[in-house]
Design a protein around this motif. Structure first.
Motif, PDB file in Angstrom:
ATOM      1  N   VAL A 115       0.832  -1.206   0.000  1.00 53.31           N
ATOM      2  CA  VAL A 115       0.000   0.000   0.000  1.00 53.31           C
ATOM      3  C   VAL A 115       0.868   1.259   0.000  1.00 53.31           C
ATOM      4  O   VAL A 115       0.671   2.169  -0.813  1.00 53.31           O
ATOM      5  N   GLY A 116       1.834   1.330   0.915  1.00 51.60           N
ATOM      6  CA  GLY A 116       2.681   2.520   1.016  1.00 51.60           C
ATOM      7  C   GLY A 116       3.495   2.780  -0.240  1.00 51.60           C
ATOM      8  O   GLY A 116       3.579   3.916  -0.718  1.00 51.60           O
ATOM      9  N   ASN A 117       4.098   1.731  -0.790  1.00 50.03           N
ATOM     10  CA  ASN A 117       4.892   1.901  -2.007  1.00 50.03           C
ATOM     11  C   ASN A 117       4.026   2.290  -3.197  1.00 50.03           C
ATOM     12  O   ASN A 117       4.454   3.062  -4.052  1.00 50.03           O
ATOM     13  N   ALA A 118       2.810   1.767  -3.269  1.00 46.22           N
ATOM     14  CA  ALA A 118       1.908   2.138  -4.364  1.00 46.22           C
ATOM     15  C   ALA A 118       1.531   3.618  -4.279  1.00 46.22           C
ATOM     16  O   ALA A 118       1.514   4.320  -5.296  1.00 46.22           O
ATOM     17  N   ILE A 119       1.252   4.096  -3.086  1.00 44.29           N
ATOM     18  CA  ILE A 119       0.860   5.503  -2.924  1.00 44.29           C
ATOM     19  C   ILE A 119       2.026   6.428  -3.259  1.00 44.29           C
ATOM     20  O   ILE A 119       1.856   7.454  -3.918  1.00 44.29           O
ATOM     21  N   LEU A 120       3.240   6.064  -2.822  1.00 44.22           N
ATOM     22  CA  LEU A 120       4.395   6.921  -3.051  1.00 44.22           C
ATOM     23  C   LEU A 120       5.082   6.672  -4.394  1.00 44.22           C
ATOM     24  O   LEU A 120       6.010   7.391  -4.758  1.00 44.22           O
ATOM     25  N   MET A 169      12.032  -1.807  -5.053  1.00 47.52           N
ATOM     26  CA  MET A 169      12.670  -1.761  -3.747  1.00 47.52           C
ATOM     27  C   MET A 169      11.941  -2.647  -2.738  1.00 47.52           C
ATOM     28  O   MET A 169      12.295  -2.676  -1.568  1.00 47.52           O
ATOM     29  N   PHE A 170      10.938  -3.367  -3.179  1.00 45.36           N
ATOM     30  CA  PHE A 170      10.079  -4.108  -2.259  1.00 45.36           C
ATOM     31  C   PHE A 170      10.859  -5.131  -1.445  1.00 45.36           C
ATOM     32  O   PHE A 170      10.747  -5.173  -0.213  1.00 45.36           O
ATOM     33  N   TRP A 171      11.638  -6.004  -2.072  1.00 48.15           N
ATOM     34  CA  TRP A 171      12.258  -7.114  -1.361  1.00 48.15           C
ATOM     35  C   TRP A 171      13.315  -6.661  -0.374  1.00 48.15           C
ATOM     36  O   TRP A 171      13.433  -7.227   0.719  1.00 48.15           O
ATOM     37  N   GLU A 172      14.095  -5.643  -0.736  1.00 49.24           N
ATOM     38  CA  GLU A 172      15.107  -5.135   0.193  1.00 49.24           C
ATOM     39  C   GLU A 172      14.443  -4.518   1.422  1.00 49.24           C
ATOM     40  O   GLU A 172      14.844  -4.761   2.559  1.00 49.24           O
ATOM     41  N   HIS A 173      13.426  -3.724   1.166  1.00 48.95           N
ATOM     42  CA  HIS A 173      12.696  -3.064   2.254  1.00 48.95           C
ATOM     43  C   HIS A 173      11.964  -4.112   3.105  1.00 48.95           C
ATOM     44  O   HIS A 173      11.934  -4.026   4.330  1.00 48.95           O
ATOM     45  N   PHE A 174      11.389  -5.106   2.460  1.00 53.44           N
ATOM     46  CA  PHE A 174      10.678  -6.158   3.172  1.00 53.44           C
ATOM     47  C   PHE A 174      11.631  -6.932   4.082  1.00 53.44           C
ATOM     48  O   PHE A 174      11.290  -7.264   5.223  1.00 53.44           O
ATOM     49  N   ALA A 175      12.833  -7.233   3.588  1.00 48.26           N
ATOM     50  CA  ALA A 175      13.808  -7.977   4.399  1.00 48.26           C
ATOM     51  C   ALA A 175      14.170  -7.205   5.663  1.00 48.26           C
ATOM     52  O   ALA A 175      14.231  -7.779   6.761  1.00 48.26           O
ATOM     53  N   VAL A 176      14.389  -5.910   5.538  1.00 44.60           N
ATOM     54  CA  VAL A 176      14.730  -5.104   6.712  1.00 44.60           C
ATOM     55  C   VAL A 176      13.535  -5.013   7.658  1.00 44.60           C
ATOM     56  O   VAL A 176      13.686  -5.101   8.883  1.00 44.60           O
ATOM     57  N   MET A 177      12.340  -4.873   7.091  1.00 45.18           N
ATOM     58  CA  MET A 177      11.137  -4.805   7.941  1.00 45.18           C
ATOM     59  C   MET A 177      10.907  -6.109   8.693  1.00 45.18           C
ATOM     60  O   MET A 177      10.565  -6.095   9.878  1.00 45.18           O
ATOM     61  N   ILE A 178      11.096  -7.239   8.034  1.00 38.74           N
ATOM     62  CA  ILE A 178      10.839  -8.514   8.703  1.00 38.74           C
ATOM     63  C   ILE A 178      11.867  -8.766   9.801  1.00 38.74           C
ATOM     64  O   ILE A 178      11.541  -9.297  10.858  1.00 38.74           O
ATOM     65  N   LEU A 179      13.113  -8.354   9.578  1.00 40.95           N
ATOM     66  CA  LEU A 179      14.118  -8.480  10.633  1.00 40.95           C
ATOM     67  C   LEU A 179      13.790  -7.575  11.816  1.00 40.95           C
ATOM     68  O   LEU A 179      13.960  -7.962  12.975  1.00 40.95           O
ATOM     69  N   THR A 180      13.304  -6.380  11.534  1.00 46.39           N
ATOM     70  CA  THR A 180      12.899  -5.458  12.600  1.00 46.39           C
ATOM     71  C   THR A 180      11.716  -6.021  13.372  1.00 46.39           C
ATOM     72  O   THR A 180      11.680  -5.970  14.605  1.00 46.39           O
ATOM     73  N   ALA A 181      10.742  -6.587  12.656  1.00 44.77           N
ATOM     74  CA  ALA A 181       9.588  -7.198  13.322  1.00 44.77           C
ATOM     75  C   ALA A 181      10.031  -8.392  14.172  1.00 44.77           C
ATOM     76  O   ALA A 181       9.508  -8.604  15.274  1.00 44.77           O
ATOM     77  N   PHE A 182      11.011  -9.155  13.683  1.00 40.09           N
ATOM     78  CA  PHE A 182      11.532 -10.291  14.442  1.00 40.09           C
ATOM     79  C   PHE A 182      12.135  -9.836  15.768  1.00 40.09           C
ATOM     80  O   PHE A 182      11.924 -10.478  16.808  1.00 40.09           O
ATOM     81  N   VAL A 183      12.870  -8.739  15.750  1.00 44.72           N
ATOM     82  CA  VAL A 183      13.434  -8.200  16.991  1.00 44.72           C
ATOM     83  C   VAL A 183      12.306  -7.785  17.937  1.00 44.72           C
ATOM     84  O   VAL A 183      12.359  -8.043  19.145  1.00 44.72           O
TER      85      VAL A 183
END
Length: 188
Positions: A101-106, A111-125
């Motif tokens: 949703v955010g990437n579509a609006i902006l 860049m989806f997979w790189e951003h997703f990887a960092v987000m999932i690691l952050t969520a894991f923490v």
């Protein structure tokens, strides 16, 4: 329940991306966007929030089950692994929906997979921190009240809102006042 959990990512992403959709040109273009770093930072804050809130009461709710298993001397590592995998999957789905949703609006592409990887690691923490809290507290309310105490210092000390040098100077000054006895520690 689950529907609200899955809807919070897209709704918050739409709010954040819609607010930050500003560029120096009159028709919005991603290449002239003014707030991409803020979007990236806030999406990581959302990922941490997803991890913290999804797992805040998990071990607390399963405490009777864990007691029963400990009577039979079963290992809790399988339980913990399953819990982390399921919660990481749920947080991953929340992060993916948020990014879509955010990437579509902006207008962010490629860049989806790189951003997703960092987000999932952050969520894991966030999940790991929240499971630790859930193991030590006695009520759901206490676990959920601790979530802001875990999230806000991370936002402040991440270096996006306040520079790390100025945050370190403030922490140093507070430590010096505490050492001199001008500030009393809590509980004393």
């Amino acid at each position: 329940g689950l529907y609200a959990m899955l809807l919070e990512g897209p709704v918050l992403a739409a709010l954040i991306a819609g607010t930050l959709r500003v560029s120096s040109d009159t028709p919005y273009t991603f290449y002239k966007s003014l707030h991409v770093p803020e979007y990236l930072f806030l999406s990581l804050v959302l990922a941490m929030f997803f991890g913290l809130t999804d797992a805040a009461c998990e071990i607390l709710r399963d405490r009777p089950l864990l007691r029963r298993e400990s009577n039979y001397r079963l290992f809790t590592s399988g339980y913990l692994t399953a819990k982390v995998l399921v919660l990481t999957g749920i947080a991953g789905l929340q992060c993916a929906l948020c990014l879509l949703v955010g990437n579509a609006i902006l207008g962010i592409h490629y860049m989806f997979w790189e951003h997703f990887a960092v987000m999932i690691l952050t969520a894991f923490v966030g999940i790991a921190l929240s499971l630790m809290v859930s193991a030590f507290v006695r009520s759901d309310r206490t676990a959920l009240n601790i979530v802001p105490l875990l999230l806000v210092p991370q936002i402040l000390l991440a270096g996006a809102l306040v520079t790390i040098a100025s945050a370190a100077a403030t922490v140093y000054q507070l430590t010096a006042l505490l050492a001199e006895g001008k500030i009393k520690p809590l509980g004393r």
